[in-house]
Design an enzyme around this catalytic site. Structure first.
Site, PDB file in Angstrom:
ATOM      1  CE  LYS A 235      71.472  19.959  19.570  1.00 34.50           C
ATOM      2  NZ  LYS A 235      71.602  21.207  18.811  1.00 34.50           N
TER       3      LYS A 235
ATOM      4  CB  ALA B 125      76.226  21.261  14.026  1.00 36.27           C
ATOM      5  N   GLY B 126      75.994  22.740  11.068  1.00 33.59           N
ATOM      6  CA  GLY B 126      76.760  22.938   9.852  1.00 33.59           C
ATOM      7  C   GLY B 126      75.968  22.982   8.560  1.00 33.59           C
TER       8      GLY B 126
ATOM      9  CG  ASN C  60      69.482  28.312  15.441  1.00 36.77           C
ATOM     10  OD1 ASN C  60      69.924  28.436  16.569  1.00 36.77           O
ATOM     11  ND2 ASN C  60      68.713  29.272  14.941  1.00 36.77           N
ATOM     12  CB  THR C  61      73.447  29.330  11.988  1.00 38.76           C
ATOM     13  OG1 THR C  61      73.822  29.168  13.364  1.00 38.76           O
ATOM     14  CG2 THR C  61      74.207  30.505  11.396  1.00 38.76           C
TER      15      THR C  61
END
Length: 281
Positions: free
Chosen positions: A123, A210-211, A232-233
């Site tokens: 990645k 992302a996001g 992830n987050t």
């Protein structure tokens, strides 16, 4: 990447005709390069409170691929708690070049991942700007071209730029990974129109990265026609990461089913849901 899938969901059981959802999902697989996945949810492995919590979240998500930041893994230690907590017979590792600021740094990290036996899949992340961690398009294309030449399977993290996505596809990348909004921001899809263009034009998988902060964001990405998402987050920092991993798993499945159903288009005027004449007449 919009795919044309021929499905046969009907089962005839005596006089009954039943809809076979399991048949649909077994037929509808995600292919990236030479690997086939049944899950369209890829899990990031940062920010978890412990390897044990991460392991249970991975199980709950039913993912078949996790991203691994090369800068946080001790590839020389076969007993590393992080590596030991993941069943590599079921889960593919996708090392990332998180922290790289130039193409040269990213290529170096990718080579370390391959030499260590972690994976030749990469990645590609190059983020020289510290506040919003936006990917550098010029360095990303440069690194991607070099890594493909060196035999890596490259999945680049990019801004939602349809032109760059096409250049990376032509360079030989196995997929493209446009961001939905700044990484770790939980804002959801803020560049919907651009992502739709990328999906429309791409001949390789489009993975939203992302996001994404809520399961509903992931469902929306799949409804748009994205092939997969990386989260992830939103999972790792939830009060209950394991429960939220399960929620994202269900949301991704729901979004994909909705996309395959052929969602109706939006219209400006009202349209009665109850017909004026009976469908039985």
């Amino acid at each position: 990447m919009v795919t044309d899938i021929t499905l046969n969901p009907l089962l005839v059981i005596g006089p009954l005709i039943c809809y076979d959802f399991n048949h649909i999902m077994k037929q509808d697989l995600l292919t990236i390069s030479d690997k086939i996945f049944s899950s369209r949810l890829i899990l990031g492995t940062g920010k978890f409170s412990s390897p044990l919590v991460m392991k249970h979240a991975i199980d709950a998500s039913e993912t078949e691929m996790v991203t691994v930041a090369m800068r946080r893994v001790d590839v020389t230690d076969s007993q590393d708690d992080f590596i030991e907590s993941i069943d590599r017979t079921k889960i593919s590792f996708l090392p990332n070049t998180s922290g790289a600021r130039t193409a040269e740094e990213a290529v170096k990290l990718a080579k370390i991942a391959r030499i260590s036996g972690l994976s030749s899949w990469i990645k590609l992340e190059i983020t020289p700007e510290p506040n919003y961690l936006l990917p550098d398009p010029i360095e990303t294309l440069k690194a991607a071209q070099q890594l493909v030449k060196d035999g890596f399977t490259v999945l680049p993290y990019i801004n939602a730029d349809p032109i760059l996505a096409k250049h990376l596809e032509e360079a030989g990348c196995a997929a493209v990974m446009p961001l939905a909004s700044p990484i770790g921001s939980n804002q959801g899809i803020r560049v919907k129109e651009l992502i739709q263009i990328i999906i429309e034009q791409s001949t390789v998988p489009v993975i939203i990265d992302a996001g994404l902060g809520r399961p509903s964001h992931a469902a929306e990405a799949l409804e748009l026609g994205a092939d997969a998402v990386i989260v992830n987050t939103a999972i790792a920092t939830a009060h209950d990461p394991i429960l939220n991993a399960s929620a994202f798993n269900l949301a991704v499945k729901a979004g994909r089913k909705a996309y395959l159903s052929g969602l109706p288009s939006e219209i400006r005027q009202a349209s009665a849901s109850s017909p004026f004449t009976s469908f039985l007449s």
